[in-house]
Design a protein around this motif. Structure first.
Motif, mmCIF file in Angstrom:
data_model
loop_
_atom_site.group_PDB
_atom_site.id
_atom_site.type_symbol
_atom_site.label_atom_id
_atom_site.label_comp_id
_atom_site.label_asym_id
_atom_site.label_seq_id
_atom_site.Cartn_x
_atom_site.Cartn_y
_atom_site.Cartn_z
ATOM 1 N N LEU A 1 -52.862 -3.150 -68.228
ATOM 2 C CA LEU A 1 -52.273 -2.188 -69.152
ATOM 3 C C LEU A 1 -53.244 -1.048 -69.431
ATOM 4 C CD1 LEU A 1 -49.651 -1.914 -70.887
ATOM 5 C CD2 LEU A 1 -50.968 -2.954 -72.757
ATOM 6 N N GLU A 2 -52.750 0.170 -69.294
ATOM 7 C CA GLU A 2 -53.543 1.352 -69.595
ATOM 8 C C GLU A 2 -53.251 1.816 -71.023
ATOM 9 O OE1 GLU A 2 -55.743 2.656 -67.638
ATOM 10 O OE2 GLU A 2 -55.301 1.586 -65.766
ATOM 11 N N PRO A 3 -54.214 2.471 -71.681
ATOM 12 C CA PRO A 3 -53.939 2.950 -73.048
ATOM 13 C C PRO A 3 -52.936 4.100 -73.077
ATOM 14 C CG PRO A 3 -56.130 3.638 -72.327
ATOM 15 C CD PRO A 3 -55.621 2.689 -71.294
ATOM 16 N N THR A 4 -52.903 4.887 -72.001
ATOM 17 C CA THR A 4 -51.981 6.023 -71.940
ATOM 18 C C THR A 4 -51.333 6.098 -70.559
ATOM 19 O OG1 THR A 4 -53.737 7.551 -71.251
ATOM 20 C CG2 THR A 4 -53.294 7.382 -73.615
ATOM 21 N N TYR A 5 -50.105 6.595 -70.539
ATOM 22 C CA TYR A 5 -49.363 6.829 -69.302
ATOM 23 C C TYR A 5 -48.786 8.235 -69.355
ATOM 24 C CZ TYR A 5 -49.612 1.791 -68.374
ATOM 25 O OH TYR A 5 -50.058 0.512 -68.132
ATOM 26 N N ARG A 6 -48.582 8.827 -68.158
ATOM 27 C CA ARG A 6 -48.093 10.208 -68.108
ATOM 28 C C ARG A 6 -46.958 10.347 -67.101
ATOM 29 N NH1 ARG A 6 -52.990 14.078 -66.874
ATOM 30 N NH2 ARG A 6 -53.391 12.510 -65.251
ATOM 31 N N PRO A 7 -46.153 11.396 -67.242
ATOM 32 C CA PRO A 7 -45.088 11.638 -66.263
ATOM 33 C C PRO A 7 -45.667 11.842 -64.864
ATOM 34 C CG PRO A 7 -44.751 12.979 -68.231
ATOM 35 C CD PRO A 7 -46.113 12.361 -68.359
ATOM 36 N N PHE A 8 -44.835 11.522 -63.861
ATOM 37 C CA PHE A 8 -45.231 11.653 -62.461
ATOM 38 C C PHE A 8 -44.373 12.741 -61.828
ATOM 39 C CE2 PHE A 8 -45.076 10.286 -57.946
ATOM 40 C CZ PHE A 8 -46.447 10.212 -57.678
ATOM 41 N N ILE A 9 -44.979 13.865 -61.482
ATOM 42 C CA ILE A 9 -44.254 15.014 -60.948
ATOM 43 C C ILE A 9 -44.981 15.556 -59.724
ATOM 44 C CG2 ILE A 9 -43.393 17.357 -61.424
ATOM 45 C CD1 ILE A 9 -43.314 16.634 -64.386
ATOM 46 N N ASP A 10 -44.245 15.735 -58.648
ATOM 47 C CA ASP A 10 -44.774 16.351 -57.428
ATOM 48 C C ASP A 10 -46.026 15.639 -56.920
ATOM 49 O OD1 ASP A 10 -44.663 18.107 -55.330
ATOM 50 O OD2 ASP A 10 -45.524 19.819 -56.406
ATOM 51 N N GLY A 11 -45.999 14.310 -56.976
ATOM 52 C CA GLY A 11 -47.071 13.520 -56.381
ATOM 53 C C GLY A 11 -48.276 13.272 -57.249
#
Length: 475
Positions: A17-27
């Protein structure tokens, strides 16, 4: 017999588990312009991670990246080459299955044995299956030279986060489309790890994009310049999407709610049917669109059947989803728990008889005990509305004709079950049930080669199998 089990918890650290996650756009993973959300563990109501969400400009960027990837790379790539990428993704999902199962259980609340034995293996199976189709589309019976539709906008629910992602990503990519995927607000983590896996497999940038967020992000994906929308979720939202896309010429498939009937005839193998009914409604806490939430049992065996059913439900263990002995885990969100409580109270008010398992509930977290309502009438809310929780409504019938009439007396039409030792009776009943999927002497069995979908307010279109490819191809 003593049904006491020693705790057998899975190691939560395996989830990485990571403390933060982000959107995945254009690779690549990028900072989203939306307000970050906190995803919680429903078994403890503790925060798991902070997740960046997408804004309108992020949706536009993701769709533009998907369009460019489709026009310049993916849509032109030979099917055999696309298959290689899908096979890689499927293999990595299988290799990281334990990690994905633990992460799914933490984020969703379902028992680890279900994530481990059902969700992740079935997700991998769908990816493998569609990888096999990528270079055989001209033999699918859908025309001599089928072409990809283009860019797919997919919105998925919280009950099977990874599996629903695979259901959308697999056929979309196999057919040469690119995809913008919006996972559910409460369960975004495994979809974002799937994006990480796609990057690890070397998938060209823009082919898969994952945009976390709430309903506004889903609405933005639906309203964007995509060529097809694939939605799995509630009937209410599905109606809104259909209205929005009406007249636009864009493709749409909807897999919506259900109120499935499990019909048990007097000649059924009763012990087998009891287990099937239990699996049909209490699997995944009843968070299943095709759950067998209505039991129709033949009057002559109703008393015996319900006695056995109560005894079987009493053996179900409600508790920590990470414990390998747990049968029924946590309700996914506070809002969903409130809805279940409300509809169960309506059953009491309308005169149904509530029976509840005596299994103790954890002191913290979002839990609801396995519950059976008897003496249910067709007009009651618990017989007509989708509860989406571990609540079973029991009705009786005398003749096969009455069973079919009661089973079909619903605005939904996603699935049904038939329990009988006579094959002719099973076929007779199945032919008359207005449901997209009918199981005979089993329930909740899925195969990537078999199409799944519904009628009426359960939506339209099929997912899985040869039939499921059609919505992703311009033929």
């Amino acid at each position: 017999m003593d049904w006491t089990y020693s705790p057998a918890p899975e190691n939560a650290a395996i989830a990485n588990l990571e403390p933060t996650y982000r959107p995945f756009i254009d690779g690549e993973f990028v900072d989203g312009g939306g307000e970050p959300l906190k995803t919680i563990n429903p078994a403890t109501e503790e925060v798991l991670a902070e997740v960046g969400t997408a804004a309108q400009e992020d949706v536009d960027r993701a769709v533009a990246a998907a369009r460019r990837a489709h026009d310049e790379v993916w849509g032109r790539m030979p099917g055999a080459e696309r298959a290689k990428y899908l096979f890689r993704i499927a293999r990595i999902v299988a290799e990281r299955s334990r990690e994905l199962a633990v992460l799914e259980t933490l984020d969703n609340g379902k028992p680890i044995r279900e994530s481990r034995d059902v969700d992740v293996p079935t997700a991998a199976a769908h990816l493998f299956h569609h990888a096999g189709w990528a270079d055989k589309l001209e033999y699918a019976g859908l025309g001599p030279a089928p072409k990809p539709v283009g860019v797919v906008g997919a919105v998925i629910p919280w009950n099977f986060p990874l599996l629903m992602a695979a259901w959308k990503v697999g056929p979309a990519l196999a057919c040469g489309n690119t995809i913008v995927l919006k996972p559910a607000e409460t369960t975004p983590l495994t979809a974002l790890v799937l994006a990480e896996i796609a990057a690890e497999a070397g998938l060209p940038p823009g082919v898969v994009n994952v945009l976390p967020g709430a309903g506004d992000v889903g609405a933005a994906v639906v309203g964007a310049a995509v060529d097809k929308v694939a939605f799995t979720g509630s009937t209410e939202v599905g109606v809104q999407i259909q209205r929005r896309l009406a007249g636009t010429g864009r493709r749409l498939t909807l897999e919506l709610g259900g109120k499935a009937a499990n019909i048990v005839y007097a000649d059924a193998a009763i012990d087998q049917a009891v287990d099937g009914v239990v699996d049909g409604i209490f699997f995944n806490q009843g968070h299943v669109c095709c759950a067998g939430s209505r039991l129709l049992v033949q009057e002559s065996i109703a008393e015996e059947f319900l006695e056995l059913l109560h005894a079987r439900v009493e053996t179900l263990r409600v508790g920590d989803p990470l414990d390998k002995n747990t049968d029924v885990g946590a309700i996914n969100s506070r809002a969903q728990l409130d809805r279940i409580v409300d509809l169960a109270a309506a059953g009491d008010e309308e005169g149904a008889r509530r029976w509840t398992s005596s299994c103790p509930l954890p002191e913290r977290g979002l839990f609801f005990p396995p519950t059976v309502f008897e003496g249910v009438e067709q007009t009651m809310r618990i017989a007509r509305e989708e509860i989406f929780g571990p609540v079973l409504s029991v009705l009786t019938f005398r003749t096969p004709e009455e069973a079919v009439a009661k089973a079909n007396n619903t605005p939904y039409g996603l699935s049904a079950g038939v329990w009988t030792e006579k094959g002719s009776k099973a076929l007779w009943t199945a032919q008359r049930l207005r449901a997209g999927v009918v199981w005979a002497n089993t329930f909740n069995r899925f195969d990537p080669a078999s199409p799944f979908g519904g009628y009426r307010q359960s939506g339209f279109g099929r997912e899985g199998g040869r039939a499921g490819l059609e919505a992703y191809l311009a033929v």
